[in-house]
Enzyme design. Sequence first.
Site, PDB file in Angstrom:
ATOM      1  N   ASN A   1       0.842  -1.201   0.000  1.00 41.36           N
ATOM      2  CA  ASN A   1       0.000   0.000   0.000  1.00 41.36           C
ATOM      3  C   ASN A   1       0.876   1.249   0.000  1.00 41.36           C
ATOM      4  O   ASN A   1       0.589   2.233   0.676  1.00 41.36           O
ATOM      5  CB  ASN A   1      -0.929  -0.026   1.222  1.00 41.36           C
ATOM      6  CG  ASN A   1      -2.049   0.986   1.112  1.00 41.36           C
ATOM      7  OD1 ASN A   1      -2.429   1.391   0.010  1.00 41.36           O
ATOM      8  ND2 ASN A   1      -2.578   1.434   2.245  1.00 41.36           N
TER       9      ASN A   1
ATOM     10  N   LYS B   1      -4.766  -1.919   6.862  1.00 39.91           N
ATOM     11  CA  LYS B   1      -5.400  -0.925   7.737  1.00 39.91           C
ATOM     12  C   LYS B   1      -6.758  -0.426   7.267  1.00 39.91           C
ATOM     13  O   LYS B   1      -7.245   0.588   7.769  1.00 39.91           O
ATOM     14  CB  LYS B   1      -4.458   0.251   7.921  1.00 39.91           C
ATOM     15  CG  LYS B   1      -4.172   0.989   6.620  1.00 39.91           C
ATOM     16  CD  LYS B   1      -3.573   2.344   6.867  1.00 39.91           C
ATOM     17  CE  LYS B   1      -3.539   3.168   5.613  1.00 39.91           C
ATOM     18  NZ  LYS B   1      -2.975   4.485   5.788  1.00 39.91           N
TER      19      LYS B   1
ATOM     20  N   SER C   1      -3.605   1.912  17.439  1.00 35.76           N
ATOM     21  CA  SER C   1      -4.608   2.863  16.956  1.00 35.76           C
ATOM     22  C   SER C   1      -5.611   3.146  18.052  1.00 35.76           C
ATOM     23  O   SER C   1      -5.897   2.282  18.891  1.00 35.76           O
ATOM     24  CB  SER C   1      -5.326   2.232  15.755  1.00 35.76           C
ATOM     25  OG  SER C   1      -6.531   2.894  15.494  1.00 35.76           O
TER      26      SER C   1
ATOM     27  N   TYR D   1     -10.060  -5.241  11.767  1.00 39.35           N
ATOM     28  CA  TYR D   1      -8.840  -4.431  11.817  1.00 39.35           C
ATOM     29  C   TYR D   1      -8.520  -4.075  13.278  1.00 39.35           C
ATOM     30  O   TYR D   1      -7.392  -4.245  13.750  1.00 39.35           O
ATOM     31  CB  TYR D   1      -9.025  -3.165  10.974  1.00 39.35           C
ATOM     32  CG  TYR D   1      -8.096  -2.035  11.325  1.00 39.35           C
ATOM     33  CD1 TYR D   1      -6.769  -2.043  10.923  1.00 39.35           C
ATOM     34  CD2 TYR D   1      -8.557  -0.936  12.073  1.00 39.35           C
ATOM     35  CE1 TYR D   1      -5.922  -0.998  11.262  1.00 39.35           C
ATOM     36  CE2 TYR D   1      -7.723   0.104  12.401  1.00 39.35           C
ATOM     37  CZ  TYR D   1      -6.402   0.073  12.008  1.00 39.35           C
ATOM     38  OH  TYR D   1      -5.568   1.101  12.348  1.00 39.35           O
TER      39      TYR D   1
ATOM     40  N   LYS E   1      -5.275  -5.057  16.038  1.00 46.10           N
ATOM     41  CA  LYS E   1      -4.493  -4.110  16.864  1.00 46.10           C
ATOM     42  C   LYS E   1      -4.581  -4.513  18.337  1.00 46.10           C
ATOM     43  O   LYS E   1      -3.576  -4.495  19.062  1.00 46.10           O
ATOM     44  CB  LYS E   1      -5.020  -2.677  16.694  1.00 46.10           C
ATOM     45  CG  LYS E   1      -4.797  -2.090  15.316  1.00 46.10           C
ATOM     46  CD  LYS E   1      -3.329  -1.835  15.019  1.00 46.10           C
ATOM     47  CE  LYS E   1      -3.096  -1.244  13.650  1.00 46.10           C
ATOM     48  NZ  LYS E   1      -1.698  -1.323  13.213  1.00 46.10           N
TER      49      LYS E   1
ATOM     50  N   PHE F   1      -4.509   8.739  16.787  1.00 44.76           N
ATOM     51  CA  PHE F   1      -5.870   9.202  16.506  1.00 44.76           C
ATOM     52  C   PHE F   1      -6.001   9.340  14.983  1.00 44.76           C
ATOM     53  O   PHE F   1      -5.823   8.348  14.293  1.00 44.76           O
ATOM     54  CB  PHE F   1      -6.217  10.413  17.388  1.00 44.76           C
ATOM     55  CG  PHE F   1      -6.614   9.897  18.768  1.00 44.76           C
ATOM     56  CD1 PHE F   1      -5.652   9.352  19.621  1.00 44.76           C
ATOM     57  CD2 PHE F   1      -7.947   9.837  19.159  1.00 44.76           C
ATOM     58  CE1 PHE F   1      -6.015   8.762  20.838  1.00 44.76           C
ATOM     59  CE2 PHE F   1      -8.314   9.272  20.372  1.00 44.76           C
ATOM     60  CZ  PHE F   1      -7.351   8.731  21.208  1.00 44.76           C
TER      61      PHE F   1
ATOM     62  N   ASN G   1     -10.731   6.838   4.103  1.00 44.98           N
ATOM     63  CA  ASN G   1     -10.603   7.822   5.186  1.00 44.98           C
ATOM     64  C   ASN G   1     -10.887   9.219   4.634  1.00 44.98           C
ATOM     65  O   ASN G   1     -10.769   9.469   3.433  1.00 44.98           O
ATOM     66  CB  ASN G   1      -9.192   7.781   5.799  1.00 44.98           C
ATOM     67  CG  ASN G   1      -8.950   6.490   6.560  1.00 44.98           C
ATOM     68  OD1 ASN G   1      -8.106   5.701   6.183  1.00 44.98           O
ATOM     69  ND2 ASN G   1      -9.707   6.274   7.615  1.00 44.98           N
TER      70      ASN G   1
ATOM     71  N   ARG H   1     -13.430  14.369  15.452  1.00 44.34           N
ATOM     72  CA  ARG H   1     -12.243  13.510  15.575  1.00 44.34           C
ATOM     73  C   ARG H   1     -11.035  14.347  15.959  1.00 44.34           C
ATOM     74  O   ARG H   1     -11.017  15.564  15.795  1.00 44.34           O
ATOM     75  CB  ARG H   1     -11.930  12.835  14.225  1.00 44.34           C
ATOM     76  CG  ARG H   1     -12.976  11.855  13.737  1.00 44.34           C
ATOM     77  CD  ARG H   1     -12.943  10.573  14.549  1.00 44.34           C
ATOM     78  NE  ARG H   1     -13.924   9.613  14.093  1.00 44.34           N
ATOM     79  CZ  ARG H   1     -15.207   9.600  14.461  1.00 44.34           C
ATOM     80  NH1 ARG H   1     -15.676  10.509  15.297  1.00 44.34           N
ATOM     81  NH2 ARG H   1     -16.009   8.668  14.007  1.00 44.34           N
TER      82      ARG H   1
ATOM     83  N   ARG I   1     -22.326   7.013   8.297  1.00 49.30           N
ATOM     84  CA  ARG I   1     -21.569   5.824   7.931  1.00 49.30           C
ATOM     85  C   ARG I   1     -21.692   4.832   9.088  1.00 49.30           C
ATOM     86  O   ARG I   1     -21.553   5.228  10.251  1.00 49.30           O
ATOM     87  CB  ARG I   1     -20.106   6.239   7.731  1.00 49.30           C
ATOM     88  CG  ARG I   1     -19.231   5.248   7.046  1.00 49.30           C
ATOM     89  CD  ARG I   1     -17.822   5.775   6.851  1.00 49.30           C
ATOM     90  NE  ARG I   1     -17.102   5.903   8.122  1.00 49.30           N
ATOM     91  CZ  ARG I   1     -15.825   6.247   8.233  1.00 49.30           C
ATOM     92  NH1 ARG I   1     -15.121   6.544   7.143  1.00 49.30           N
ATOM     93  NH2 ARG I   1     -15.231   6.338   9.397  1.00 49.30           N
TER      94      ARG I   1
ATOM     95  N   GLY J   1     -21.183   2.397  12.047  1.00 48.23           N
ATOM     96  CA  GLY J   1     -20.112   2.143  13.010  1.00 48.23           C
ATOM     97  C   GLY J   1     -19.342   3.356  13.484  1.00 48.23           C
ATOM     98  O   GLY J   1     -18.360   3.215  14.207  1.00 48.23           O
TER      99      GLY J   1
HETATM  100  C1  UD1 Z   1     -10.942   5.225  10.800  1.00 50.42           C
HETATM  101  C2  UD1 Z   1     -11.201   3.857  11.350  1.00 50.42           C
HETATM  102  C3  UD1 Z   1     -10.252   3.634  12.493  1.00 50.42           C
HETATM  103  C4  UD1 Z   1      -8.829   3.807  12.017  1.00 50.42           C
HETATM  104  C5  UD1 Z   1      -8.676   5.209  11.446  1.00 50.42           C
HETATM  105  C6  UD1 Z   1      -7.292   5.463  10.895  1.00 50.42           C
HETATM  106  C7  UD1 Z   1     -13.579   3.365  10.904  1.00 50.42           C
HETATM  107  C8  UD1 Z   1     -14.914   3.170  11.510  1.00 50.42           C
HETATM  108  N1  UD1 Z   1     -12.574   3.718  11.761  1.00 50.42           N
HETATM  109  O1  UD1 Z   1     -11.243   6.187  11.810  1.00 50.42           O
HETATM  110  O2  UD1 Z   1     -10.427   2.332  13.009  1.00 50.42           O
HETATM  111  O3  UD1 Z   1      -7.918   3.614  13.077  1.00 50.42           O
HETATM  112  O4  UD1 Z   1      -9.608   5.389  10.392  1.00 50.42           O
HETATM  113  O5  UD1 Z   1      -7.080   4.834   9.678  1.00 50.42           O
HETATM  114  O6  UD1 Z   1     -13.385   3.222   9.708  1.00 50.42           O
HETATM  115  N2  UD1 Z   1     -16.198  10.956   6.751  1.00 50.42           N
HETATM  116  C9  UD1 Z   1     -17.082  11.725   6.013  1.00 50.42           C
HETATM  117  N3  UD1 Z   1     -17.119  11.554   4.679  1.00 50.42           N
HETATM  118  C10 UD1 Z   1     -16.319  10.657   4.022  1.00 50.42           C
HETATM  119  C11 UD1 Z   1     -15.400   9.883   4.787  1.00 50.42           C
HETATM  120  C12 UD1 Z   1     -15.366  10.062   6.155  1.00 50.42           C
HETATM  121  O7  UD1 Z   1     -17.809  12.543   6.557  1.00 50.42           O
HETATM  122  O8  UD1 Z   1     -16.404  10.556   2.796  1.00 50.42           O
HETATM  123  C13 UD1 Z   1     -16.165  11.158   8.206  1.00 50.42           C
HETATM  124  C14 UD1 Z   1     -16.367   9.893   9.008  1.00 50.42           C
HETATM  125  O9  UD1 Z   1     -17.726   9.630   9.186  1.00 50.42           O
HETATM  126  C15 UD1 Z   1     -15.657  10.268  10.313  1.00 50.42           C
HETATM  127  C16 UD1 Z   1     -14.546  11.227   9.855  1.00 50.42           C
HETATM  128  O10 UD1 Z   1     -14.894  11.630   8.533  1.00 50.42           O
HETATM  129  O11 UD1 Z   1     -16.516  10.962  11.148  1.00 50.42           O
HETATM  130  C17 UD1 Z   1     -13.201  10.594   9.840  1.00 50.42           C
HETATM  131  O12 UD1 Z   1     -13.295   9.376   9.116  1.00 50.42           O
HETATM  132  P1  UD1 Z   1     -12.020   8.478   8.814  1.00 50.42           P
HETATM  133  O13 UD1 Z   1     -10.951   9.288   8.199  1.00 50.42           O
HETATM  134  O14 UD1 Z   1     -12.470   7.264   8.084  1.00 50.42           O
HETATM  135  O15 UD1 Z   1     -11.495   8.099  10.277  1.00 50.42           O
HETATM  136  P2  UD1 Z   1     -12.228   7.362  11.503  1.00 50.42           P
HETATM  137  O16 UD1 Z   1     -13.520   6.803  11.117  1.00 50.42           O
HETATM  138  O17 UD1 Z   1     -12.197   8.273  12.664  1.00 50.42           O
END
Ligand code: UD1
Length: 337
Positions: free
Chosen positions: A35, A84, A124, A148, A152, A177, A198, A230, A292, A294
């Site tokens: 990756n 990941k 994580s 995943y 961890k 974080f 992400n 976040r 989304r 979870g």
């Molecule tokens: C995610 C993983 C977490 C991992 C971390 C780092 C999940 C549920 N959790 O965290 O286990 O350690 O990445 O890789 O996948 N969002 C939007 N629009 C989008 C994409 C995301 O609004 O198109 C929001 C999500 O709902 C979230 C925030 O952006 O509230 C951050 O999302 P993301 O970057 O995926 O991180 P986490 O979900 O916090």
Amino acid sequence: MAILVTGGAGFIGSHTCVELLNAGEEIVVMDNFYNSNSRALDGIKEITGKSFKFYEDDMLDMPAIDRIFADNDIEQVIHFAGYKCVPESVQKPLVYYSNNLRGTFNILETMKKYGCTKFVFSSSATVYGIPETVPVKEDFPLSAINPYGSTKLIIENLCREMYAADSSWTMILLRYFNPVGAHKSGKIGEDPNGIPNNLMPIVLDKAAGKRDVLQVAGNDYPTPDGSCVRDYIHVVDLAKGHVAAVKKARAMNGGCPAYNLGTGNGYSVIEILDAFQRVNGIDLGYTIGPRRAGDAATTYSDPSLAEKELGWKAELGIEDMCRDAWSFRKIREAENK
Ligand code: UD1
């Protein structure tokens, strides 16, 4: 004496290599480019003006790991290499368990064989599951909510149990974080293969015209603007946290502490998108979409233990994160033309 960085061509790994080299450490890097890609290695060399040994090897290849230890005097290992992607882990749990756990078993068994006892693990904040309160502290209950996260947590538990059985192990668990941003030179950054899931890589794809839709995943959460909150941390700050951990491990004679690496500040999805638009002068044209599955409404760290025990504190803000992430992406887009 060198530090072996597994997954050193990846997003967090490559930035950590830069900070280690800048701190005068000798490194040996291992990556299979699953990756990541070799341009990150060139970027590390260009930024630091330093060279290092690189092995294109897979964590599942035990003889290859053994060769690295036989050829080098490895003092510590920072273990990033692993899969990941949360949604993919839900689809392919066996693949995730098999790769992430077997890779870790291989490195730990080889360390044991060669008498290398200092291990820094790329964990994580996912190990907190959906936290009941914020800010999240290291002694909060741990749980896994997807495969995943399970990998961890299992590796963290293994480290704690290995230390309980043999107090000569020094194992530092770093709970990240939400890492975003890129080196300010624009020479390394987040460059995942495949379709990202992400937030920031999705934002970058939208800004680069590589995707049509960017949606805020829900605006009906119990947060100030309704979107999820976040703890975004600049990857260079995160990388510096690893340098602090390596120094700490060097000074320790056994132990297995865990540290949150975050800023302690929570920002909503909408705040991030607005900051990105503001600092980069780009209209992302985002819309509000459904939640989304979870997602926790709010999670951010209490990073005070890392400050106290590692002497480390994040310094960069969301504007730096948004600006540096886009600078890197613009350069990559131009190179790819
Ligand atoms: C995610 C993983 C977490 C991992 C971390 C780092 C999940 C549920 N959790 O965290 O286990 O350690 O990445 O890789 O996948 N969002 C939007 N629009 C989008 C994409 C995301 O609004 O198109 C929001 C999500 O709902 C979230 C925030 O952006 O509230 C951050 O999302 P993301 O970057 O995926 O991180 P986490 O979900 O916090």
